[in-house]
Design an enzyme around this catalytic site. Structure first.
Site, PDB file in Angstrom:
ATOM      1  N   GLU A 194      41.766  39.158  30.548  1.00 19.97           N
ATOM      2  CA  GLU A 194      42.402  40.395  30.996  1.00 19.97           C
ATOM      3  C   GLU A 194      41.340  41.473  31.208  1.00 19.97           C
ATOM      4  OE1 GLU A 194      45.891  41.094  31.759  1.00 19.97           O
ATOM      5  OE2 GLU A 194      45.551  38.966  32.009  1.00 19.97           O
ATOM      6  N   ARG A 195      41.767  42.641  31.647  1.00 20.50           N
ATOM      7  CA  ARG A 195      40.818  43.713  31.976  1.00 20.50           C
ATOM      8  C   ARG A 195      40.191  44.301  30.708  1.00 20.50           C
ATOM      9  NH1 ARG A 195      45.409  43.580  34.333  1.00 20.50           N
ATOM     10  NH2 ARG A 195      45.649  43.510  36.589  1.00 20.50           N
TER      11      ARG A 195
ATOM     12  N   LYS B 139      54.373  43.570  31.827  1.00 18.98           N
ATOM     13  CA  LYS B 139      54.186  42.599  30.732  1.00 18.98           C
ATOM     14  C   LYS B 139      53.358  43.203  29.604  1.00 18.98           C
ATOM     15  CE  LYS B 139      52.211  39.504  33.320  1.00 18.98           C
ATOM     16  NZ  LYS B 139      52.302  40.238  34.578  1.00 18.98           N
TER      17      LYS B 139
END
Length: 475
Positions: free
Chosen positions: A186-187, A160
């Site tokens: 997210e990271r 993605k």
């Protein structure tokens, strides 16, 4: 106390339970969404989520609550959470509070509340326009809409974020407007890599990045989407520019809402999701719209828990989208990248009135051929390809060549694959599909069509070197 003494409306902390803080005010009760300051230096920020009685509010902390204690003073800022707006935010990276996190001096900006109503119906435009991405399989089978919302659905590790960053790379070059990247839960590493990649590609001048990362409290992750949308609305409404809003990942927004709902003691709905899931998602999604002053086109990555598309988070998100791009783990395991499932993905733009008769007919033929191949796979597995009729064998050959032609080397993965990225126009992608469907490449090995851009790349290799060389190149 520094900062807090300057405010007129002061309250006192009654209880702290994780991120949930109850505050008692003697004089004036702050409205819902008000931002409160507390802590030894006033840096702990709390957003009012509920009014418990005539003198108490319950809030969710947007920052860590270490060091808070009962009896501490709390100041009402007198307004909601604000997001920075103005031309100075371009090429910069911000957190949910509008603080620059790219180690550069703070820009001179104006501020605007993150809470807004969606644009009124009379200001929305109903014209449908196709938004080209340069990715063959998307432009041919599930065209995106200018001013629409597209979702990238997939489980963990199917590509993605890679597809999203490839679209930024392709679009920022040809897309005149502003790109806003919103990272929700997210990271940290992904944000840092994206910043470096965009800087190296020279497209940072027309980009803004906003991050509410995985290590931040649920309140910050829940509000970062609203902050990014406020910036997007500024460029659309004040600057009259088209905006490309990329969200990675909308599921983390729903997840943050679920955490807040649990902390606030609300009764969970199906599979533990918050009872207000539909409302919260609609409040965010309805602000992404095409108006008479400009358009916000949004591409959103949607994590699908355990690859289950009946999950309430995926189902609610589907209902807001004009195009759904479904990523398949099976295709990823076969090495067909981008790993988009052409039969599960769809777009409401794929009608003759919008994309034209030729494009529509070709897309339907491609889908039909791939669907026939999917039906024949069981027979091939049990009896072998030789047992099929000659017509079915032709269908299988076309489908397998189409599958390989619809793969594409990406600019964002050049350093991993060693293959140069390709941008393919819609015209070239349609020509390639048409020629494969007409059996023009039936004598060319399937592997020669794998990871190429334009269909002419096959004939260019085939002409001087012959079929064996094509085979070697593909392997």
């Amino acid at each position: 106390m520094k900062n807090i003494a300057n405010f007129s409306n002061i309250g006192v902390i009654v209880s702290v339970r994780g991120s949930v803080v109850d505050v008692h005010f003697k004089s004036r009760l702050p409205p819902i969404h008000s931002l409160l300051h507390t802590g030894s230096d006033g840096k702990v920020l709390i957003e009012v989520f509920a009014q418990l009685d005539a003198q108490s509010v319950r809030g969710i902390a947007l920052t860590p609550t270490q060091g808070l204690a009962r009896g501490m003073q709390v100041a009402d800022s007198g307004g909601p959470l604000l997001a920075p707006i103005g031309k100075a935010i371009l090429s910069r990276m911000f957190d949910v509070f509008g603080n620059a996190i790219d180690r550069l001096p703070a820009p001179e900006v104006s501020w605007r509340s993150v809470h807004h109503s969606p644009p009124a119906l009379e200001h929305r435009t109903t014209q449908s326009e196709v938004f080209e991405t340069g990715v063959k399989v998307i432009d041919v089978l599930m065209p995106l809409e200018r001013g629409g919302k597209a979702g990238l659905f997939g489980g963990a590790g199917v590509g993605k974020t890679v597809l999203l960053t490839e679209m930024i790379h392709n679009m920022v070059g040809q897309h005149e407007g502003v790109s806003i990247f919103c990272g929700i839960g997210e990271r940290c590493r992904e944000g840092e890599e994206l910043y470096r990649d965009m800087k190296a590609a020279g497209v940072l001048d027309n980009m803004v990045m906003v991050f509410g990362q995985m290590n931040e409290p649920p309140g910050a992750r829940f509000r970062v989407g609203h902050a990014a949308l406020t910036m997007a609305e500024y460029f659309r409404d004040e600057e009259h520019r088209d905006v490309l809003l990329l969200v990675d990942n909308i599921f983390r927004f729903i997840q943050a809402g679920m955490e807040i709902s649990g902390l606030m003691g609300q009764m969970p709905a199906r599979l533990g999701y918050q009872p207000t899931l539909g409302t919260e998602l609609a409040q965010l999604e309805d602000r992404i719209a095409n108006t008479d002053s400009g358009a916000i086109t949004s591409i959103q990555a949607v994590y699908v828990p355990a690859d289950d598309f009946t999950d309430p988070a995926a189902m609610h998100t589907f209902s807001h989208l004009s195009a759904s791009i479904v990523l398949s783990r099976k295709r990823a395991s076969e090495g067909l990248f981008p790993a988009i499932d052409p039969l599960q993905s769809n777009s409401k733009m794929a009608t003759p009135g919008v994309i034209g008769i030729r494009h529509y007919t070709l897309a339907q033929e491609v889908r039909h051929t791939l669907a026939q191949y999917a039906d024949l796979k069981d027979i091939i597995a049990m009896l072998g390809l030789e047992q099929l009729s000659s017509e079915d064998r032709k269908v299988v050959g076309r489908a397998r060549r189409l599958e390989r032609f619809l793969t594409q080397p990406f600019f964002t993965t050049e350093q991993f694959t060693g293959m140069k990225g390709k941008l393919v126009s819609l015209k070239d992608a349609l020509d390639g599909c048409e020629r494969i469907l007409q059996d023009e490449f039936k004598d060319v090995p399937e592997s020669a069509l794998y990871m190429i851009g334009n269909i002419n790349e096959v004939t260019d290799k085939k002409a001087p070197e012959g079929k064996n060389a094509v085979n070697q190149h593909a392997s």
